[in-house]
Scaffold this active site. Structure first.
Site, PDB file in Angstrom:
ATOM      1  N   HIS A 113      18.127  56.566  52.789  1.00 41.39           N
ATOM      2  CA  HIS A 113      17.774  56.029  54.109  1.00 41.39           C
ATOM      3  C   HIS A 113      16.589  55.082  54.045  1.00 41.39           C
ATOM      4  O   HIS A 113      15.870  55.013  53.054  1.00 41.39           O
ATOM      5  CB  HIS A 113      17.511  57.158  55.113  1.00 41.39           C
ATOM      6  N   CYS A 135      15.433  63.481  50.544  1.00 40.54           N
ATOM      7  CA  CYS A 135      16.279  62.286  50.583  1.00 40.54           C
ATOM      8  C   CYS A 135      15.757  61.236  49.614  1.00 40.54           C
ATOM      9  O   CYS A 135      14.774  61.452  48.911  1.00 40.54           O
ATOM     10  CB  CYS A 135      16.305  61.720  52.001  1.00 40.54           C
TER      11      CYS A 135
END
Length: 160
Positions: A113, A135
């Site tokens: 992301h 992430c």
């Protein structure tokens, strides 16, 4: 137009349309790098940020580790809290079984992301340390490029 200009235009045309796309995303956590590959050749390289505790494979929810292994980039999320995102298919069957043996949740919702919404301007600072919950983070402009180059179903290999 002379012959050399025609040849240059033809070469540009062929180069543009011969790029088949990225067929592998490879992540080296020890170097904080992500590589986009096409037929074994590096197409693009990014400096990335991970979870706050990056060394080792993700074992359970909340451990702030980025998983290690081979997964698939399986869907895009345009309404993410982190600009734009592409989901990594963690946990797989083995991850679920290993967590069950420990009596814990394997966690999930692991993404590649961009920056937290409204804080994209802060990327030169945030990308210099590991700040996610597990992430893989890029700057917003890099995330736009990543989304353009990487198709759903592309394999992602994450290793230390």
């Amino acid at each position: 137009m002379n012959a050399s200009k025609y040849i240059a235009l033809i070469c540009l045309f062929v180069a543009h349309f011969s790029f088949a796309g990225v067929d592998l995303v490879k992540v080296d956590k020890s170097e904080s790098k992500m590589y986009l590959l096409d037929s074994g050749q590096i197409v693009k390289e990014y400096d990335v940020a991970f979870g706050a505790n990056p060394k080792g494979h993700k074992v359970q929810e909340g451990d702030e580790k980025t998983p290690e292994g081979t997964y698939t980039l399986d869907y895009k999320k345009e309404d993410s809290s982190f600009y734009r995102a592409m989901h990594i298919s963690y946990p797989n069957k083995q991850d679920i079984e290993n967590a069950a043996k420990r009596g814990v949740s394997p966690g999930g919702f692991i993404m590649v992301h961009g920056q937290r919404n409204w804080l994209g301007w802060f990327a030169p600072i945030t990308q210099s340390f590991n700040w996610t919950n597990g992430c893989i983070a890029l700057s917003n402009s890099e995330m736009d490029e990543f989304m353009d180059l990487v198709s759903l179903g592309t394999e992602i290999q994450i290793e230390w």
